[in-house]
Design a protein around this motif. Structure first.
Motif, PDB file in Angstrom:
ATOM      1  N   PHE A 209       0.612  -1.217   0.017  1.00  0.00           N
ATOM      2  CA  PHE A 209       0.016  -0.054  -0.013  1.00  0.00           C
ATOM      3  C   PHE A 209       0.879   1.253   0.051  1.00  0.00           C
ATOM      4  O   PHE A 209       0.354   2.396  -0.695  1.00  0.00           O
ATOM      5  CB  PHE A 209      -1.171   0.071   1.139  1.00  0.00           C
ATOM      6  N   THR A 210       1.771   1.493   0.891  1.00  0.00           N
ATOM      7  CA  THR A 210       2.940   2.489   0.790  1.00  0.00           C
ATOM      8  C   THR A 210       3.206   2.584  -1.018  1.00  0.00           C
ATOM      9  O   THR A 210       3.543   3.544  -1.373  1.00  0.00           O
ATOM     10  CB  THR A 210       4.012   2.202   1.794  1.00  0.00           C
ATOM     11  N   SER A 211       3.832   1.576  -1.418  1.00  0.00           N
ATOM     12  CA  SER A 211       4.291   1.740  -2.699  1.00  0.00           C
ATOM     13  C   SER A 211       3.315   2.169  -3.725  1.00  0.00           C
ATOM     14  O   SER A 211       3.680   3.224  -4.421  1.00  0.00           O
ATOM     15  CB  SER A 211       4.787   0.319  -3.079  1.00  0.00           C
ATOM     16  N   PHE A 212       2.017   1.777  -3.626  1.00  0.00           N
ATOM     17  CA  PHE A 212       1.000   2.256  -4.324  1.00  0.00           C
ATOM     18  C   PHE A 212       0.788   3.845  -3.997  1.00  0.00           C
ATOM     19  O   PHE A 212       0.326   4.273  -4.956  1.00  0.00           O
ATOM     20  CB  PHE A 212      -0.287   1.480  -4.198  1.00  0.00           C
ATOM     21  N   LEU A 213       0.599   4.118  -3.114  1.00  0.00           N
ATOM     22  CA  LEU A 213       0.354   5.554  -2.769  1.00  0.00           C
ATOM     23  C   LEU A 213       1.479   6.462  -3.000  1.00  0.00           C
ATOM     24  O   LEU A 213       1.338   7.399  -3.615  1.00  0.00           O
ATOM     25  CB  LEU A 213       0.093   5.834  -1.265  1.00  0.00           C
ATOM     26  N   ARG A 214       2.784   6.072  -2.977  1.00  0.00           N
ATOM     27  CA  ARG A 214       3.854   6.655  -3.501  1.00  0.00           C
ATOM     28  C   ARG A 214       3.863   6.949  -4.872  1.00  0.00           C
ATOM     29  O   ARG A 214       4.004   7.970  -5.432  1.00  0.00           O
ATOM     30  CB  ARG A 214       5.164   6.110  -2.911  1.00  0.00           C
ATOM     31  N   ASP A 215       3.903   5.779  -5.515  1.00  0.00           N
ATOM     32  CA  ASP A 215       3.856   5.773  -7.045  1.00  0.00           C
ATOM     33  C   ASP A 215       2.715   6.471  -7.809  1.00  0.00           C
ATOM     34  O   ASP A 215       2.752   6.973  -8.535  1.00  0.00           O
ATOM     35  CB  ASP A 215       3.959   4.247  -7.464  1.00  0.00           C
ATOM     36  N   GLY A 216       1.639   5.989  -6.849  1.00  0.00           N
ATOM     37  CA  GLY A 216       0.216   6.846  -7.333  1.00  0.00           C
ATOM     38  C   GLY A 216       0.601   8.279  -7.530  1.00  0.00           C
ATOM     39  O   GLY A 216      -0.100   9.051  -8.376  1.00  0.00           O
ATOM     40  N   ALA A 217       1.029   8.915  -6.228  1.00  0.00           N
ATOM     41  CA  ALA A 217       0.978  10.409  -6.225  1.00  0.00           C
ATOM     42  C   ALA A 217       1.885  10.881  -7.461  1.00  0.00           C
ATOM     43  O   ALA A 217       1.658  11.973  -8.219  1.00  0.00           O
ATOM     44  CB  ALA A 217       1.326  10.793  -4.713  1.00  0.00           C
ATOM     45  N   GLU A 218       3.085  10.183  -7.846  1.00  0.00           N
ATOM     46  CA  GLU A 218       4.014  10.556  -8.598  1.00  0.00           C
ATOM     47  C   GLU A 218       3.515  10.579 -10.175  1.00  0.00           C
ATOM     48  O   GLU A 218       3.504  11.264 -11.093  1.00  0.00           O
ATOM     49  CB  GLU A 218       5.263   9.836  -8.517  1.00  0.00           C
ATOM     50  N   ARG A 219       2.461   9.490 -10.279  1.00  0.00           N
ATOM     51  CA  ARG A 219       1.870   9.134 -11.592  1.00  0.00           C
ATOM     52  C   ARG A 219       0.770  10.228 -11.810  1.00  0.00           C
ATOM     53  O   ARG A 219       0.714  10.636 -13.197  1.00  0.00           O
ATOM     54  CB  ARG A 219       1.558   7.885 -11.674  1.00  0.00           C
ATOM     55  N   ILE A 220       0.058  10.508 -10.970  1.00  0.00           N
ATOM     56  CA  ILE A 220      -0.925  11.592 -11.222  1.00  0.00           C
ATOM     57  C   ILE A 220      -0.260  12.826 -11.581  1.00  0.00           C
ATOM     58  O   ILE A 220      -0.780  13.539 -12.708  1.00  0.00           O
ATOM     59  CB  ILE A 220      -1.715  11.939  -9.893  1.00  0.00           C
ATOM     60  N   ASP A 221       0.852  13.180 -10.981  1.00  0.00           N
ATOM     61  CA  ASP A 221       1.512  14.211 -11.393  1.00  0.00           C
ATOM     62  C   ASP A 221       1.961  14.337 -12.685  1.00  0.00           C
ATOM     63  O   ASP A 221       1.832  15.356 -13.638  1.00  0.00           O
ATOM     64  CB  ASP A 221       2.937  14.832 -10.647  1.00  0.00           C
ATOM     65  N   ALA A 222       2.542  13.001 -13.099  1.00  0.00           N
ATOM     66  CA  ALA A 222       2.999  12.744 -14.415  1.00  0.00           C
ATOM     67  C   ALA A 222       1.649  12.844 -15.438  1.00  0.00           C
ATOM     68  O   ALA A 222       2.058  13.356 -16.921  1.00  0.00           O
ATOM     69  CB  ALA A 222       3.609  11.545 -14.677  1.00  0.00           C
ATOM     70  N   LEU A 223       0.593  12.272 -15.074  1.00  0.00           N
ATOM     71  CA  LEU A 223      -0.690  12.641 -15.978  1.00  0.00           C
ATOM     72  C   LEU A 223      -0.969  13.821 -16.256  1.00  0.00           C
ATOM     73  O   LEU A 223      -1.301  14.435 -17.447  1.00  0.00           O
ATOM     74  CB  LEU A 223      -1.799  11.827 -15.312  1.00  0.00           C
ATOM     75  N   LYS A 224      -0.898  14.867 -15.273  1.00  0.00           N
ATOM     76  CA  LYS A 224      -1.233  16.267 -15.376  1.00  0.00           C
ATOM     77  C   LYS A 224      -0.122  16.963 -16.467  1.00  0.00           C
ATOM     78  O   LYS A 224      -0.698  17.743 -17.212  1.00  0.00           O
ATOM     79  CB  LYS A 224      -1.041  16.739 -13.851  1.00  0.00           C
ATOM     80  N   GLY A 225       1.144  16.536 -16.258  1.00  0.00           N
ATOM     81  CA  GLY A 225       2.153  17.110 -17.190  1.00  0.00           C
ATOM     82  C   GLY A 225       1.801  16.507 -18.404  1.00  0.00           C
ATOM     83  O   GLY A 225       2.056  17.388 -19.432  1.00  0.00           O
ATOM     84  N   ALA A 226       1.572  15.549 -18.646  1.00  0.00           N
ATOM     85  CA  ALA A 226       1.059  14.668 -20.208  1.00  0.00           C
ATOM     86  C   ALA A 226       0.058  15.624 -20.529  1.00  0.00           C
ATOM     87  O   ALA A 226       0.067  15.716 -21.760  1.00  0.00           O
ATOM     88  CB  ALA A 226       0.818  13.367 -19.912  1.00  0.00           C
ATOM     89  N   LEU A 227      -0.866  15.846 -20.030  1.00  0.00           N
ATOM     90  CA  LEU A 227      -2.268  16.473 -20.364  1.00  0.00           C
ATOM     91  C   LEU A 227      -1.814  17.714 -20.722  1.00  0.00           C
ATOM     92  O   LEU A 227      -2.158  18.504 -21.846  1.00  0.00           O
ATOM     93  CB  LEU A 227      -3.244  16.616 -19.486  1.00  0.00           C
ATOM     94  N   ALA A 228      -0.955  18.592 -19.850  1.00  0.00           N
ATOM     95  CA  ALA A 228      -0.634  19.926 -20.099  1.00  0.00           C
ATOM     96  C   ALA A 228       0.257  20.069 -21.238  1.00  0.00           C
ATOM     97  O   ALA A 228       0.267  20.936 -22.150  1.00  0.00           O
ATOM     98  CB  ALA A 228       0.054  20.532 -18.810  1.00  0.00           C
ATOM     99  N   GLY A 229       1.134  19.024 -21.803  1.00  0.00           N
ATOM    100  CA  GLY A 229       2.136  19.175 -22.574  1.00  0.00           C
ATOM    101  C   GLY A 229       1.538  18.379 -23.917  1.00  0.00           C
ATOM    102  O   GLY A 229       2.272  18.197 -24.956  1.00  0.00           O
ATOM    103  N   ARG A 230       0.202  17.944 -23.985  1.00  0.00           N
ATOM    104  CA  ARG A 230      -0.214  17.013 -24.966  1.00  0.00           C
ATOM    105  C   ARG A 230       0.411  16.072 -25.389  1.00  0.00           C
ATOM    106  O   ARG A 230       0.697  15.853 -26.542  1.00  0.00           O
ATOM    107  CB  ARG A 230      -0.670  17.998 -26.281  1.00  0.00           C
ATOM    108  N   ASP A 231       1.147  15.276 -24.391  1.00  0.00           N
ATOM    109  CA  ASP A 231       2.132  14.359 -24.795  1.00  0.00           C
ATOM    110  C   ASP A 231       1.409  12.738 -24.588  1.00  0.00           C
ATOM    111  O   ASP A 231       1.097  12.512 -23.579  1.00  0.00           O
ATOM    112  CB  ASP A 231       3.357  14.277 -23.602  1.00  0.00           C
ATOM    113  N   MET A 232       0.877  12.592 -25.733  1.00  0.00           N
ATOM    114  CA  MET A 232       0.099  11.272 -25.724  1.00  0.00           C
ATOM    115  C   MET A 232       0.707   9.993 -25.245  1.00  0.00           C
ATOM    116  O   MET A 232       0.038   9.006 -24.692  1.00  0.00           O
ATOM    117  CB  MET A 232      -0.621  11.052 -27.177  1.00  0.00           C
ATOM    118  N   GLU A 233       1.907   9.673 -25.669  1.00  0.00           N
ATOM    119  CA  GLU A 233       2.659   8.741 -25.340  1.00  0.00           C
ATOM    120  C   GLU A 233       2.765   8.501 -23.812  1.00  0.00           C
ATOM    121  O   GLU A 233       2.736   7.481 -23.148  1.00  0.00           O
ATOM    122  CB  GLU A 233       4.208   8.540 -26.149  1.00  0.00           C
ATOM    123  N   LEU A 234       3.165   9.893 -23.208  1.00  0.00           N
ATOM    124  CA  LEU A 234       3.372   9.747 -21.735  1.00  0.00           C
ATOM    125  C   LEU A 234       2.194   9.449 -21.068  1.00  0.00           C
ATOM    126  O   LEU A 234       1.929   8.624 -20.086  1.00  0.00           O
ATOM    127  CB  LEU A 234       3.893  11.137 -21.218  1.00  0.00           C
TER     128      LEU A 234
END
Length: 307
Positions: A209-234
């Protein structure tokens, strides 16, 4: 390598390489395999998997298909092109995809079998029984050699025949959630993970669960960056990782939203992506609250995952 402490080890001593880049799935997969008595090493990508096969002797490889640096298909090809007996090492594909033709692609790539995420103990056990004849306690096998079995499974794949022992994913158009709307985590999945952890190392449930929460928070930020930059692969790759980890811990609603974002990224379709982003943040918040508010989970949150 490390074996399970359980007295009911069906495949005691079987040497397994698990190739998986998702930290949550690494912990869950290795825990399940150790519960079955296997000695497990973990490779974080295809290149590392090939290097481990070079350096050590394994009985079987469970190979994730989508990994960084070198994916599972490339890693399997590298193993198959070896000049020694390791070229015949059984390789079992693990994929989060559920699309028509994926199984055939795995077999055509030189993989021997196919199981789908989220992988359950019975999926690993069934694959081990098929490809490690005689390893199961008290069993003797008259099974054909690996090469003959691979040829048979390729032929069956061409005929669109799926062996009953291979796990089947839900159609990609179906919702993944099997829990009630009021619960962020599927109680049956959590109970199964807890039982497996108790049989090997009770601290593993906290690690999961700790791994999921840590990685999940980082990946949510990465999703936001991908949307902002219209990076479909990311967007595609990040959503794919979230989907796999979410399904592994029973966060089926979150996995469902991640799957939709994954398809959007793969199709290059931004319509509705902002709404899906809001939904996945909401689902992540629900999962985080459910984990942290339960005393039984005993999860100590990293600072980055706290509300």
């Amino acid at each position: 390598m490390q074996a399970a402490d359980s007295s009911n080890c069906l495949f005691a001593g079987t040497r397994v390489l698990l190739a998986e880049d998702n930290a949550t799935n690494q912990i869950v997969g290795a825990m399940i395999l150790r519960n079955l008595g296997c000695l497990v090493d973990v490779a974080a990508n295809g290149r590392e998997a090939v290097e481990r096969v070079d350096a050590f002797l394994y009985d079987i490889v469970f190979m994730d298909c989508e990994m960084p640096e070198m994916d599972g298909f490339e890693a399997t090809a590298a193993i198959r092109h070896r000049p020694d007996s390791k070229s015949r090492l059984p390789v079992i594909a693990i994929t989060a995809q559920a699309m028509q033709g994926d199984r055939e692609r795995c077999l055509r790539a030189g993989m021997d079998d196919y199981i789908s995420k989220p992988v359950k103990p019975e999926d690993f056990a069934a694959a081990l029984k098929r490809w490690m004849p005689g390893r199961e306690q008290g069993q003797e096998s008259e099974a054909p050699p690996p090469a003959a079995r691979h040829e048979k499974m390729v032929a069956e794949s061409i005929q669109d025949h799926f062996p009953p022992a291979v796990s089947s994913s839900l159609p990609v158009s179906s919702p993944l959630s099997m829990s009630s709307a009021s619960s962020a985590l599927n109680a049956e999945v959590v109970a199964r993970l807890r039982s497996l952890a108790e049989a090997t190392d009770p601290s593993l449930i906290t690690q999961i669960f700790t791994s999921f929460l840590r990685d999940g928070a980082e990946r949510i930020d990465a999703l936001k960056g991908a949307l902002a930059g219209r990076d479909m692969e990311l967007l595609y790759k990040t959503a794919h990782a979230i989907k796999g980890a979410s399904a592994s811990i029973g966060a089926h609603s979150m996995a469902d939203v991640a799957q939709k974002l994954e398809f959007a990224g793969k199709a290059g379709d931004m319509s509705g992506a902002v709404t899906l982003m809001e939904q996945i943040e909401m689902e992540f918040g629900r999962v985080r609250r459910e984990i942290t508010q339960s005393d039984s989970h005993c999860v100590s949150l990293p600072a980055a995952t706290r509300s």
